[in-house]
Every structure is written in C-alpha cells, then in structure tokens.
Design an enzyme around this catalytic site. Sequence first.
Site, PDB file in Angstrom:
ATOM      1  N   LYS A  22     -26.189-133.341  78.613  1.00  0.00           N
ATOM      2  CA  LYS A  22     -26.252-134.812  78.552  1.00  0.00           C
ATOM      3  C   LYS A  22     -24.851-135.366  78.289  1.00  0.00           C
ATOM      4  O   LYS A  22     -24.379-136.252  78.994  1.00  0.00           O
ATOM      5  CB  LYS A  22     -27.173-135.257  77.431  1.00  0.00           C
ATOM      6  CG  LYS A  22     -27.054-136.735  77.070  1.00  0.00           C
ATOM      7  CD  LYS A  22     -27.980-137.175  75.973  1.00  0.00           C
ATOM      8  CE  LYS A  22     -27.426-137.030  74.608  1.00  0.00           C
ATOM      9  NZ  LYS A  22     -26.519-138.092  74.148  1.00  0.00           N
ATOM     10  N   ARG A 125     -20.352-146.817  64.311  1.00  0.00           N
ATOM     11  CA  ARG A 125     -19.793-146.271  65.560  1.00  0.00           C
ATOM     12  C   ARG A 125     -18.935-147.311  66.313  1.00  0.00           C
ATOM     13  O   ARG A 125     -19.218-147.699  67.429  1.00  0.00           O
ATOM     14  CB  ARG A 125     -20.904-145.728  66.436  1.00  0.00           C
ATOM     15  CG  ARG A 125     -21.672-144.624  65.724  1.00  0.00           C
ATOM     16  CD  ARG A 125     -22.773-144.051  66.542  1.00  0.00           C
ATOM     17  NE  ARG A 125     -22.258-143.204  67.628  1.00  0.00           N
ATOM     18  CZ  ARG A 125     -23.085-142.605  68.505  1.00  0.00           C
ATOM     19  NH1 ARG A 125     -24.373-142.814  68.438  1.00  0.00           N
ATOM     20  NH2 ARG A 125     -22.579-141.843  69.454  1.00  0.00           N
ATOM     21  N   ASP A 311     -24.155-132.688  65.921  1.00  0.00           N
ATOM     22  CA  ASP A 311     -25.402-132.815  66.680  1.00  0.00           C
ATOM     23  C   ASP A 311     -26.373-131.675  66.397  1.00  0.00           C
ATOM     24  O   ASP A 311     -27.500-131.705  66.895  1.00  0.00           O
ATOM     25  CB  ASP A 311     -25.106-132.868  68.188  1.00  0.00           C
ATOM     26  CG  ASP A 311     -24.421-134.159  68.569  1.00  0.00           C
ATOM     27  OD1 ASP A 311     -23.903-134.245  69.688  1.00  0.00           O
ATOM     28  OD2 ASP A 311     -24.371-135.070  67.728  1.00  0.00           O
TER      29      ASP A 311
HETATM   30  C1  EPZ Z   1     -20.099-138.328  70.941  1.00  0.00           C
HETATM   31  O1  EPZ Z   1     -20.306-139.604  70.387  1.00  0.00           O
HETATM   32  C2  EPZ Z   1     -21.478-137.803  71.322  1.00  0.00           C
HETATM   33  N1  EPZ Z   1     -22.072-138.691  72.330  1.00  0.00           N
HETATM   34  C3  EPZ Z   1     -22.370-137.741  70.084  1.00  0.00           C
HETATM   35  O2  EPZ Z   1     -23.609-137.168  70.475  1.00  0.00           O
HETATM   36  C4  EPZ Z   1     -21.699-136.813  69.065  1.00  0.00           C
HETATM   37  O3  EPZ Z   1     -22.476-136.795  67.890  1.00  0.00           O
HETATM   38  C5  EPZ Z   1     -20.286-137.334  68.754  1.00  0.00           C
HETATM   39  O4  EPZ Z   1     -19.523-137.442  69.972  1.00  0.00           O
HETATM   40  C6  EPZ Z   1     -19.534-136.400  67.808  1.00  0.00           C
HETATM   41  O5  EPZ Z   1     -19.446-135.124  68.365  1.00  0.00           O
HETATM   42  C7  EPZ Z   1     -21.674-138.583  73.612  1.00  0.00           C
HETATM   43  O6  EPZ Z   1     -20.814-137.782  73.951  1.00  0.00           O
HETATM   44  C8  EPZ Z   1     -22.327-139.501  74.595  1.00  0.00           C
HETATM   45  P1  EPZ Z   1     -17.041-140.061  68.231  1.00  0.00           P
HETATM   46  P2  EPZ Z   1     -19.043-140.582  70.117  1.00  0.00           P
HETATM   47  O7  EPZ Z   1     -16.326-141.180  68.889  1.00  0.00           O
HETATM   48  O8  EPZ Z   1     -17.975-140.301  71.092  1.00  0.00           O
HETATM   49  C9  EPZ Z   1     -15.706-142.759  64.532  1.00  0.00           C
HETATM   50  C10 EPZ Z   1     -25.931-136.991  70.571  1.00  0.00           C
HETATM   51  O9  EPZ Z   1     -26.801-136.822  69.713  1.00  0.00           O
HETATM   52  N2  EPZ Z   1     -15.044-143.608  65.543  1.00  0.00           N
HETATM   53  O10 EPZ Z   1     -16.523-138.671  68.425  1.00  0.00           O
HETATM   54  O11 EPZ Z   1     -19.585-141.960  70.014  1.00  0.00           O
HETATM   55  C11 EPZ Z   1     -17.216-142.757  64.699  1.00  0.00           C
HETATM   56  O12 EPZ Z   1     -17.787-143.857  64.021  1.00  0.00           O
HETATM   57  C12 EPZ Z   1     -24.803-137.964  70.313  1.00  0.00           C
HETATM   58  O13 EPZ Z   1     -25.893-136.410  71.684  1.00  0.00           O
HETATM   59  C13 EPZ Z   1     -14.344-144.739  65.105  1.00  0.00           C
HETATM   60  O14 EPZ Z   1     -14.288-145.043  63.919  1.00  0.00           O
HETATM   61  O15 EPZ Z   1     -18.560-140.087  68.695  1.00  0.00           O
HETATM   62  C14 EPZ Z   1     -17.603-141.430  64.098  1.00  0.00           C
HETATM   63  O16 EPZ Z   1     -17.688-141.571  62.692  1.00  0.00           O
HETATM   64  C15 EPZ Z   1     -24.927-138.623  68.959  1.00  0.00           C
HETATM   65  N3  EPZ Z   1     -13.729-145.511  66.037  1.00  0.00           N
HETATM   66  C16 EPZ Z   1     -16.429-140.511  64.454  1.00  0.00           C
HETATM   67  O17 EPZ Z   1     -15.331-141.387  64.761  1.00  0.00           O
HETATM   68  C17 EPZ Z   1     -13.769-145.215  67.380  1.00  0.00           C
HETATM   69  O18 EPZ Z   1     -13.170-145.961  68.189  1.00  0.00           O
HETATM   70  C18 EPZ Z   1     -16.680-139.610  65.679  1.00  0.00           C
HETATM   71  O19 EPZ Z   1     -17.205-140.416  66.682  1.00  0.00           O
HETATM   72  C19 EPZ Z   1     -14.482-144.063  67.796  1.00  0.00           C
HETATM   73  C20 EPZ Z   1     -15.107-143.269  66.851  1.00  0.00           C
END
Ligand code: EPZ
Length: 424
Positions: A22, A125, A311
């Site tokens: 996914k 997020r 995850d």
């Molecule tokens: C991706 O989400 C995945 N989704 C998530 O999977 C996964 O849990 C996550 O990466 C972490 O591995 C997809 O790939 C579609 P991040 P993403 O940006 O990219 C903070 C699932 O269950 N952050 O790596 O949205 C954020 O709040 C889903 O399949 C900021 O503060 O996650 C988080 O605390 C859930 N500012 C951390 O960084 C930003 O601009 C990591 O988030 C971006 C992120």
Amino acid sequence: MECIEVEGGASLRGTVQLSGSKNASLPMLCAALLAQGDHVFRSVPRLRDIASTLKLLRHLGCRSEVVQSTQSDVINLSVGDVLGAEAPYELVCEMRASVLVLGPLLARLGRAKVSLPGGCAIGTRPIDQHLKGLEALGARVQLHHGYVDCEAPGGRLRGGDVCFDMVTVTGTENLLAAATLAEGRTRLLNAAREPEVVALATMLKAMGARISGEGTSEIVIEGVEALQAASYEVPPDRIEAGTYMVAAALTGGDLTLEDAPLAQLEALTSALRKAGAAVEALGPSRCRVTRSGPLRPVSLTTAPYPEFATDMQAQWMVLMTQARGESTISERIFENRFMHVPELGRLGAQLSVDGDTATVTGPTPLEGAVVTATDLRASACLVLAGLVAHGVTRIRRVYHLDRGYDDLVGKLNGVGARLRRVRE
Ligand code: EPZ
C-alpha cells in the site's frame, strides 16, 4: 456498518500469498502525474486507499483502468497533457496520502493547490516539512482557506538542498518526485530510508529520472526536462507480511509467506526470534514462521527504517499480551498511536500507558468482546487479538481495515482462522 466477527482458538497453518505494498503504491500512482502518457502498474493491492487515489487522479484529468487478475490488479493510468491542478478537500480528507500529488503537480505544471490533509486518529501529522522542502526548491507557498497554494516562479522549480528536521516518509517522497523536473541538482538530507522510498525512486528512474542514494539518508537528484511514462512493479507489502508473521507466532501456528520481503523485516524478525518464534528464510521472498514454546517478553521502541516500524507497534502489543512477563513498547514516531490500548483492555489485556510508553503484562487470557477499530493498524491488531481470545470478538468500523489489507478475512480463513463479515 460492517463488522468482522472472529472466533478465537485456531492456530494458523498453511501458506499466505502476500499482496503489493500500500505505502509504495500510493506515491507511485501519484508520481505518474509527472509524465504524460500511458503508465502501467503491476501487482497493485486491492485496497480502498488505491481506489481513493485513482478517484483523485481522475479528478485531476487522468483516465484509469483496473484489470483484475487472480491475486492482484494491473492498473493502466493515462495521464494527459491537460491536468487539473487542484486536489479538493472532499477527496484529500478521505485519505491523507493524497498530499502526495503536491510535489508531482507542482513539478509538472508549475502550480498546485492541495487541501491540507487534516489530522487523523494517530496524530496531527502536519506537512510543514513538505512545504519547507518545496520552498527550498524555489516554490512560493501560501496557506489559505484550508488549502496549500504553491507556485514555481517561471513555471519550474530549481534544485537545492532540502534538510528535513525529522525523518518523514511522504515528505521525502513528495520532494523526491518534485526534484526530478527541477532545474539543477537537489540533495535531500535526513531523507527517509524506507523501502517505499526506494520503490518510488526505482519507478522514477524507469521514467528517466536521474537519482542516486535512495535507501540512504542522502538522496541526490539531477533534474531533467521531462519524464516518460513506463511500466512498474509494485513491491510486496512488508507491513502486511509482518502482520501475518506476528499472527503465526501469536497463535502458535505454522505459516509460510509467499512474497515476504524478508530483508526489509530484520527488526521484526529479530524481535520475533527473541520472543521465541522461529523465522526460517526459504528464499529471498519466502519465509516460514512457527512457534511451539512459550512466548517471552521483548521490549522495543519504534523508529524510522530500518528500526522497528511504527506500523507494526499495535500488532506487537497483542503478541506481548501472551508473553510470560512484562514488556514495554515505546512509540516514538506518532504522538497518539495507542488508541488500541483501551480496546485491548476490553478483551482483558493488562496494559498501562505512561507518555510514549505502554507496559504490557502477560500472559493474560483474552475474552471475546465487541471492540471498535480506530485506525488501520489498530484494526489489524484487534483481529489478531480475536484470533487468541476465548469466544467471539466483534470488531466495528472495519472500513479502516479495508484501507490497507487486501482480503485479510479470506487470507486468514484460508489458513484455519474463523472470521466472518457481518452487518451491524
Ligand atoms: C508514512 O506516513 C506511512 N504512510 C505511515 O503508514 C507510516 O506510519 C509513517 O510513514 C511512518 O513510517 C504512507 O506511506 C502513506 P511521516 P507519513 O511523515 O509519511 C511528523 C499506515 O498505517 N511530521 O514519516 O505521513 C509526523 O507527524 C500508515 O500504513 C511532521 O511533523 O509519516 C510524524 O510524527 C500510518 N511534519 C513523523 O513526522 C511533516 O511535514 C513521521 O511522519 C511530516 C511529518
């Protein structure tokens, strides 16, 4: 509303064929916007999130055709030379990952207007890192009325250094896509190393992009004038694989997983072996998971790849409820990813949460009950809990599950579980 009822007590035995990833499919589909033409995606999982992404891409002027085969889908995606530049709220709020059209649209058209995704159950997020990165490539970014409005002066982004304040998977993916058409060189520093980022880079290189360093924390992109449509293979889903590996260990079963990307699951495999499960590699993408002895408590902390995946945190928690002793699970990626704790408590699990750390005391016999899914991986963890609970567990709001697991009910029933979908 649809529910899933799980009758506990079965130990899983047999072979599970895993589906495409996914979290690789979504950025790959969005990146097709970078090039006019007919793109072909193979081994695409059958998920609600894929359908949502195709709905958004059609809204932007693309044409999509899904060709179903036995285990997965082929998606033919035609990207025209006329593209809409706006991703509206009603489509983006369906799925946060829609923000992944921002980088490709801005790079291709020189402008993009995407609704802010809004938070979700597991945390606020924000996308500040995505926007900071695009500004580093020369974009003018404005936020108004709940939308991000971006424009590249002169219609083209210019290469530059992007240093992320924290590891962000979709932030890295958005900037990786945007940089492919920027003028000059871009370096992504503190980039995500996840396999899904590597899968996106592989697709972009097939389209003619010039990328190096993917899979490391520094990715270098030399911008090109244009990219071409091509054909791509979606890699297997490491989180789906991990979920079934935990299910085998949890139920004391014997599962063989086909298309399991074992090299991407080293942190989980190591934790499972410490907990008393046997994980046997039968080849680069085939493994067998069994557990005969008692489960031992294994404490862990989630962190960016290649450490233990956030995850997989909820699924690991269920396993630890059956381990002999106390373990702790620290969630360091998202600020609110313990919503499954009170639901597991309803089944009899002994859990307590202090800040970012949950303490699990086991083994505790779980009793079937009605529980409610709150997010994708929490719903998977409740299904796993139902497998070992005495009696029947009814899980509500299972639409969360359908977003990210291709035929979980069919695959589990195929190896001896007793699940059924019912309407509430
Ligand atoms: C991706 O989400 C995945 N989704 C998530 O999977 C996964 O849990 C996550 O990466 C972490 O591995 C997809 O790939 C579609 P991040 P993403 O940006 O990219 C903070 C699932 O269950 N952050 O790596 O949205 C954020 O709040 C889903 O399949 C900021 O503060 O996650 C988080 O605390 C859930 N500012 C951390 O960084 C930003 O601009 C990591 O988030 C971006 C992120």
